[in-house]
Design an enzyme around this catalytic site. Structure first.
Site, short mmCIF file in Angstrom:
data_model
loop_
_atom_site.label_atom_id
_atom_site.label_comp_id
_atom_site.label_asym_id
_atom_site.label_seq_id
_atom_site.Cartn_x
_atom_site.Cartn_y
_atom_site.Cartn_z
CB CYS A 122 -3.97 1.69 6.50
SG CYS A 122 -2.43 1.23 7.28
CB CYS B 161 -3.94 -1.47 8.34
SG CYS B 161 -3.62 0.12 9.14
#
Length: 148
Positions: free
Chosen positions: A68, A71
């Protein structure tokens, strides 16, 4: 009980390295200068209760995934907030792909999902990345509302 891990944290005040356990009573302090240390640890399905829910400070939980992009962007911002608020919060990171029980328990539909827990109770939740100042404001507002 799982094997407890510890992280090495460099004190921002005196520069000394300190071992900080994933779960402990109280709040970590530098062994040399006694200043509060940032408390940043990883948790798994098998030790989340011990690491996050039994902490005596509010816990910011970062539910993230290695693939991600947002993230990876929010991680340094969260680490800055944990450092800025050393002694007041604990940052617990959970890789949702490796910990499906926690992902299911918190109904994670998007990553990153951020939670603020206190003694196992969810005080706040938000999905998506945000810059450090916005995250710090969110954390501070949540923990001050809990006190009030």
């Amino acid at each position: 009980m799982s094997t407890m891990r510890a992280a090495t944290v460099k004190c921002p005040h005196c520069g000394r390295a300190n071992r900080v356990p994933a779960a402990a009573e109280g709040r970590p302090r530098c062994g040399h200068c006694k200043q509060p240390l940032a408390w940043m640890v990883d948790a798994r399905d098998d030790d989340f209760t011990e690491v996050a829910e039994r902490a005596d400070v509010p816990v910011v939980v970062d539910l993230w995934a290695t693939w991600c992009g947002p993230c990876r962007m929010v991680s340094p911002a969260l680490e800055k907030v944990a450092t800025d608020l050393a002694g007041r919060i604990k940052l617990v990171k959970v890789d949702v792909d490796k910990n499906p029980q926690l992902s299911q328990r918190f109904a994670v539909q998007a990553v990153p999902t951020l939670l603020i827990l206190h003694q196992g109770e969810t005080l706040a939740r938000q999905a998506g990345a945000a810059p450090a100042p916005a995250l710090r404001q969110w954390v501070e507002q949540t923990i001050s509302a809990r006190k009030g």
